[in-house]
Scaffold this motif. Structure first.
Motif, PDB file in Angstrom:
ATOM      1  N   LEU A 116       3.966 -12.779 -10.974  1.00  0.00           N
ATOM      2  CA  LEU A 116       3.203 -12.231  -9.794  1.00  0.00           C
ATOM      3  C   LEU A 116       1.727 -12.217 -10.321  1.00  0.00           C
ATOM      4  O   LEU A 116       1.341 -11.513 -11.502  1.00  0.00           O
ATOM      5  CB  LEU A 116       3.656 -10.741  -9.319  1.00  0.00           C
ATOM      6  CG  LEU A 116       4.856 -11.112  -8.320  1.00  0.00           C
ATOM      7  CD1 LEU A 116       5.910 -11.638  -9.145  1.00  0.00           C
ATOM      8  CD2 LEU A 116       5.086  -9.515  -7.710  1.00  0.00           C
ATOM      9  N   THR A 117       0.562 -12.361  -9.338  1.00  0.00           N
ATOM     10  CA  THR A 117      -0.763 -12.168  -9.795  1.00  0.00           C
ATOM     11  C   THR A 117      -1.322 -11.447  -8.621  1.00  0.00           C
ATOM     12  O   THR A 117      -1.067 -11.694  -7.383  1.00  0.00           O
ATOM     13  CB  THR A 117      -1.510 -13.705  -9.998  1.00  0.00           C
ATOM     14  OG1 THR A 117      -0.838 -14.551 -11.040  1.00  0.00           O
ATOM     15  CG2 THR A 117      -2.925 -13.703 -10.088  1.00  0.00           C
ATOM     16  N   ASN A 118      -2.021 -10.586  -9.002  1.00  0.00           N
ATOM     17  CA  ASN A 118      -2.776  -9.761  -7.840  1.00  0.00           C
ATOM     18  C   ASN A 118      -3.735 -10.604  -7.220  1.00  0.00           C
ATOM     19  O   ASN A 118      -4.802 -10.943  -7.890  1.00  0.00           O
ATOM     20  CB  ASN A 118      -3.470  -8.624  -8.839  1.00  0.00           C
ATOM     21  CG  ASN A 118      -4.032  -7.793  -7.890  1.00  0.00           C
ATOM     22  OD1 ASN A 118      -4.072  -7.805  -6.424  1.00  0.00           O
ATOM     23  ND2 ASN A 118      -4.873  -6.584  -8.450  1.00  0.00           N
ATOM     24  N   VAL A 119      -3.661 -10.576  -5.932  1.00  0.00           N
ATOM     25  CA  VAL A 119      -4.668 -11.553  -4.964  1.00  0.00           C
ATOM     26  C   VAL A 119      -5.175 -10.447  -4.072  1.00  0.00           C
ATOM     27  O   VAL A 119      -5.874 -11.080  -2.936  1.00  0.00           O
ATOM     28  CB  VAL A 119      -4.209 -12.778  -4.497  1.00  0.00           C
ATOM     29  CG1 VAL A 119      -3.566 -13.756  -5.461  1.00  0.00           C
ATOM     30  CG2 VAL A 119      -2.797 -12.271  -3.550  1.00  0.00           C
ATOM     31  N   THR A 120      -5.339  -9.204  -4.318  1.00  0.00           N
ATOM     32  CA  THR A 120      -5.979  -8.375  -3.434  1.00  0.00           C
ATOM     33  C   THR A 120      -7.462  -8.552  -3.247  1.00  0.00           C
ATOM     34  O   THR A 120      -8.000  -8.417  -4.307  1.00  0.00           O
ATOM     35  CB  THR A 120      -5.483  -6.933  -3.554  1.00  0.00           C
ATOM     36  OG1 THR A 120      -4.125  -6.908  -3.897  1.00  0.00           O
ATOM     37  CG2 THR A 120      -6.025  -5.929  -2.651  1.00  0.00           C
ATOM     38  N   ASP A 121      -8.054  -8.669  -1.977  1.00  0.00           N
ATOM     39  CA  ASP A 121      -9.462  -8.460  -2.078  1.00  0.00           C
ATOM     40  C   ASP A 121      -9.917  -7.374  -2.449  1.00  0.00           C
ATOM     41  O   ASP A 121      -9.404  -6.326  -2.135  1.00  0.00           O
ATOM     42  CB  ASP A 121      -9.775  -8.807  -0.402  1.00  0.00           C
ATOM     43  CG  ASP A 121     -11.170  -9.062  -0.266  1.00  0.00           C
ATOM     44  OD1 ASP A 121     -12.131  -8.158  -0.621  1.00  0.00           O
ATOM     45  OD2 ASP A 121     -11.583 -10.206   0.077  1.00  0.00           O
ATOM     46  N   PRO A 122     -11.114  -7.520  -3.357  1.00  0.00           N
ATOM     47  CA  PRO A 122     -11.604  -5.866  -3.785  1.00  0.00           C
ATOM     48  C   PRO A 122     -12.102  -5.092  -2.734  1.00  0.00           C
ATOM     49  O   PRO A 122     -12.216  -3.951  -3.130  1.00  0.00           O
ATOM     50  CB  PRO A 122     -12.324  -6.571  -4.896  1.00  0.00           C
ATOM     51  CG  PRO A 122     -13.018  -7.836  -4.360  1.00  0.00           C
ATOM     52  CD  PRO A 122     -11.761  -8.492  -4.046  1.00  0.00           C
ATOM     53  N   ASN A 123     -12.238  -5.628  -1.396  1.00  0.00           N
ATOM     54  CA  ASN A 123     -12.813  -4.852  -0.510  1.00  0.00           C
ATOM     55  C   ASN A 123     -11.967  -4.479   0.612  1.00  0.00           C
ATOM     56  O   ASN A 123     -12.628  -4.189   1.768  1.00  0.00           O
ATOM     57  CB  ASN A 123     -14.207  -5.412   0.199  1.00  0.00           C
ATOM     58  CG  ASN A 123     -15.354  -5.937  -0.880  1.00  0.00           C
ATOM     59  OD1 ASN A 123     -15.562  -4.842  -1.840  1.00  0.00           O
ATOM     60  ND2 ASN A 123     -15.850  -6.904  -0.996  1.00  0.00           N
ATOM     61  N   VAL A 124     -10.497  -4.433   0.322  1.00  0.00           N
ATOM     62  CA  VAL A 124      -9.705  -4.173   1.412  1.00  0.00           C
ATOM     63  C   VAL A 124     -10.064  -2.809   1.887  1.00  0.00           C
ATOM     64  O   VAL A 124     -10.303  -1.886   1.089  1.00  0.00           O
ATOM     65  CB  VAL A 124      -8.185  -4.313   1.076  1.00  0.00           C
ATOM     66  CG1 VAL A 124      -7.893  -5.730   0.583  1.00  0.00           C
ATOM     67  CG2 VAL A 124      -7.937  -3.398  -0.159  1.00  0.00           C
ATOM     68  N   PRO A 125      -9.964  -2.715   3.207  1.00  0.00           N
ATOM     69  CA  PRO A 125     -10.344  -1.377   3.710  1.00  0.00           C
ATOM     70  C   PRO A 125      -9.057  -0.311   3.619  1.00  0.00           C
ATOM     71  O   PRO A 125      -8.052  -0.661   3.195  1.00  0.00           O
ATOM     72  CB  PRO A 125     -10.167  -1.595   5.325  1.00  0.00           C
ATOM     73  CG  PRO A 125      -9.577  -2.896   5.590  1.00  0.00           C
ATOM     74  CD  PRO A 125      -9.390  -3.680   4.401  1.00  0.00           C
ATOM     75  N   LEU A 126      -9.418   0.711   3.722  1.00  0.00           N
ATOM     76  CA  LEU A 126      -8.525   2.104   3.938  1.00  0.00           C
ATOM     77  C   LEU A 126      -7.393   1.864   4.936  1.00  0.00           C
ATOM     78  O   LEU A 126      -7.838   1.519   6.138  1.00  0.00           O
ATOM     79  CB  LEU A 126      -9.057   3.514   4.064  1.00  0.00           C
ATOM     80  CG  LEU A 126      -9.947   3.745   2.902  1.00  0.00           C
ATOM     81  CD1 LEU A 126     -10.781   4.907   3.210  1.00  0.00           C
ATOM     82  CD2 LEU A 126      -9.561   3.881   1.606  1.00  0.00           C
ATOM     83  N   LEU A 127      -6.343   2.149   4.902  1.00  0.00           N
ATOM     84  CA  LEU A 127      -5.494   1.930   5.991  1.00  0.00           C
ATOM     85  C   LEU A 127      -5.493   3.170   7.160  1.00  0.00           C
ATOM     86  O   LEU A 127      -5.616   2.758   8.235  1.00  0.00           O
ATOM     87  CB  LEU A 127      -3.908   2.037   5.570  1.00  0.00           C
ATOM     88  CG  LEU A 127      -3.389   1.051   4.430  1.00  0.00           C
ATOM     89  CD1 LEU A 127      -2.203   1.113   3.863  1.00  0.00           C
ATOM     90  CD2 LEU A 127      -3.197  -0.359   5.316  1.00  0.00           C
ATOM     91  N   PHE A 128      -5.499   4.279   6.738  1.00  0.00           N
ATOM     92  CA  PHE A 128      -5.493   5.537   7.653  1.00  0.00           C
ATOM     93  C   PHE A 128      -6.734   6.210   7.393  1.00  0.00           C
ATOM     94  O   PHE A 128      -7.338   7.072   8.458  1.00  0.00           O
ATOM     95  CB  PHE A 128      -4.241   6.073   7.816  1.00  0.00           C
ATOM     96  CG  PHE A 128      -2.934   5.409   8.091  1.00  0.00           C
ATOM     97  CD1 PHE A 128      -2.964   4.922   9.464  1.00  0.00           C
ATOM     98  CD2 PHE A 128      -2.418   4.853   7.050  1.00  0.00           C
ATOM     99  CE1 PHE A 128      -1.680   4.334   9.862  1.00  0.00           C
ATOM    100  CE2 PHE A 128      -1.179   4.188   7.597  1.00  0.00           C
ATOM    101  CZ  PHE A 128      -0.877   3.611   8.853  1.00  0.00           C
ATOM    102  N   ALA A 129      -7.153   6.642   6.305  1.00  0.00           N
ATOM    103  CA  ALA A 129      -8.153   7.741   5.926  1.00  0.00           C
ATOM    104  C   ALA A 129      -9.450   7.431   6.321  1.00  0.00           C
ATOM    105  O   ALA A 129      -9.838   6.184   6.352  1.00  0.00           O
ATOM    106  CB  ALA A 129      -8.223   7.995   4.400  1.00  0.00           C
ATOM    107  N   LYS A 130     -10.272   8.353   6.641  1.00  0.00           N
ATOM    108  CA  LYS A 130     -11.902   8.019   7.116  1.00  0.00           C
ATOM    109  C   LYS A 130     -12.551   7.658   5.819  1.00  0.00           C
ATOM    110  O   LYS A 130     -13.507   6.885   6.131  1.00  0.00           O
ATOM    111  CB  LYS A 130     -12.284   9.246   7.994  1.00  0.00           C
ATOM    112  CG  LYS A 130     -11.842   9.481   9.239  1.00  0.00           C
ATOM    113  CD  LYS A 130     -12.245  10.473  10.028  1.00  0.00           C
ATOM    114  CE  LYS A 130     -12.574  11.994   9.291  1.00  0.00           C
ATOM    115  NZ  LYS A 130     -11.039  12.566   9.183  1.00  0.00           N
ATOM    116  N   ASP A 131     -12.222   8.390   4.844  1.00  0.00           N
ATOM    117  CA  ASP A 131     -13.129   8.035   3.600  1.00  0.00           C
ATOM    118  C   ASP A 131     -12.432   8.360   2.290  1.00  0.00           C
ATOM    119  O   ASP A 131     -11.166   8.970   2.580  1.00  0.00           O
ATOM    120  CB  ASP A 131     -14.540   8.797   3.611  1.00  0.00           C
ATOM    121  CG  ASP A 131     -14.264  10.392   3.903  1.00  0.00           C
ATOM    122  OD1 ASP A 131     -13.190  10.942   3.524  1.00  0.00           O
ATOM    123  OD2 ASP A 131     -14.962  10.882   4.722  1.00  0.00           O
TER     124      ASP A 131
END
Length: 381
Positions: A132-147
């Motif tokens: 398994l290789t990490n392919v997460t975009d480094p700029n993925v947004p927060l799911l629910f939190a505002k900040d």
């Protein structure tokens, strides 16, 4: 997993509600045993704070013998196992990470809720190397939190179910569900939010009074165990201290399949139950939702039982427990579950993987792992 209600009534609670589902006696439970298990994980400093929680099954596209089971270990990240239960890879959660639930899409993509960071994480499976290789975009947004400051409160992404490019994610300590589109750009993967849906936090009982599940101040009855039924365009969501919901994704109509036994029960300020509830057979928490063909399975975490329903009608089909067997110990307080109907070596009618919340022997340490079961034992093939 969150067990907030303490039982004090001898022999459990009197069942008074949900006539279509009530009245199942433990004497009629099937008993099946695990075929094999994964190595013990220990939730202490020596064990790297590894706490098994939720499994997923990946079927190899050309060689079923090389299929994998992927399990979350919370602060310790992910574990990858082969069909013999041997660990092949350990992936750390990273600073601040806490991997809660996991699922696999049809594109060899592993999706994880990182509840420590309020994000989805993505890992690509290489069918040749099984790595398994990490392919997460480094700029993925927060799911629910505002900040990021709100992330610190940990009302973050929790439960997870995927189907195609759709990911349903629950928010910890709230009744909110978020629906996200997974965007796979080949090199990296991100997501965007489509919609949200809030389940009830308070309920009207038969006597006309309003009831809410007991919880710490500021916490509402959350969802963790979920599964998407792509054939019916339905989400099944286990609201832990309430019951199992069936949610039509087109109309957003919500119906209860079965309330937990403790639904509507009175309790003291410290969450000790003082009387019977109005619910069904499942002892809170309701967890571990999974679909096998025409069957829907959920975990009754409070009494270490499992319930199987007809996926089309939601009528009960069977119940079972997993006691100690000749090769493994049993399954207690199970959280996550995964199942496949694809024939695999050693599992000709499919593989069921269950989280075991009290793995033995434990050497007097908090121990968990995953148990592999042959679906044939249920007699529902």
């Amino acid at each position: 997993m969150r067990r907030t209600l303490a039982l004090t009534i001898a022999g459990g609670l009197l069942l008074t509600g949900t006539p279509a589902h009530a009245g199942s006696a433990h004497a009629r439970d099937r008993t099946i045993t695990a075929t094999l298990e994964t190595p013990a994980l220990f939730d202490d400093e020596a064990g790297g704070d590894a706490d098994a929680d939720d499994p997923a099954i990946w079927v190899h596209p050309t060689d079923r013998a090389r299929s994998l089971v992927i399990g979350t270990a919370k602060n310790a990240g992910l574990r990858v196992y082969n069909l013999a239960g041997r660990e092949l890879q350990s992936i750390p959660a990273g600073d601040g990470g806490r991997f809660n639930n996991v699922d696999v899409t049809s594109r060899n993509l592993v999706v994880v809720t990182d509840r420590g960071r309020d994000r989805l994480r993505f890992f690509r499976i290489d069918p040749r190397t099984l790595r398994l290789t990490n392919v997460t975009d480094p700029n993925v947004p927060l799911l629910f939190a505002k900040d990021e400051a709100e992330v610190e409160d940990q009302a973050t992404g929790y439960g997870l179910a995927t189907s195609g490019t759709l990911a349903a994610v629950s928010r910890r300590h709230t009744t909110r569900l978020g629906f996200f589109t997974i965007l796979d750009h080949g090199g990296t993967v991100t997501y965007t939010r489509r919609d949200t849906l809030d389940l009830p936090r308070a309920f009207t009982l038969k006597n006309g009074t309003t009831w809410t599940p007991c919880a710490d101040p500021g916490e509402d009855p959350q969802v963790e165990g979920m599964v998407l039924d792509h054939k019916a365009n339905v989400l099944y969501a286990g609201q832990e201290d309430v019951g199992l919901w069936r949610i039509d994704l087109k109309t957003k109509k919500k119906t209860i399949v079965e309330y937990v036994t403790e639904f509507g029960a009175p309790y003291t300020p410290d969450c000790t139950l003082t009387g019977p509830g109005e619910g069904g057979r499942i002892h809170a928490d309701v967890e571990g939702a999974a679909i096998y063909g025409d069957y829907l399975l959920v975990s009754s975490q409070g009494d270490s039982r499992f319930f199987v329903y007809d996926r089309r009608t939601n009528k009960p089909r069977t119940t079972f427990t997993v006691p100690d067997g000749p090769t493994t110990d049993g399954v207690q307080h199970s959280d996550g579950a995964a199942v496949t109907s694809t024939p695999l070596p050693g599992f000709p009618n499919g593989l069921l993987v269950l989280h075991d919340g009290e793995n033995k022997p434990d050497n007097n340490r908090p121990s968990t792992n995953f148990k592999y079961l042959d679906w044939r034992q249920l007699g529902l093939c």
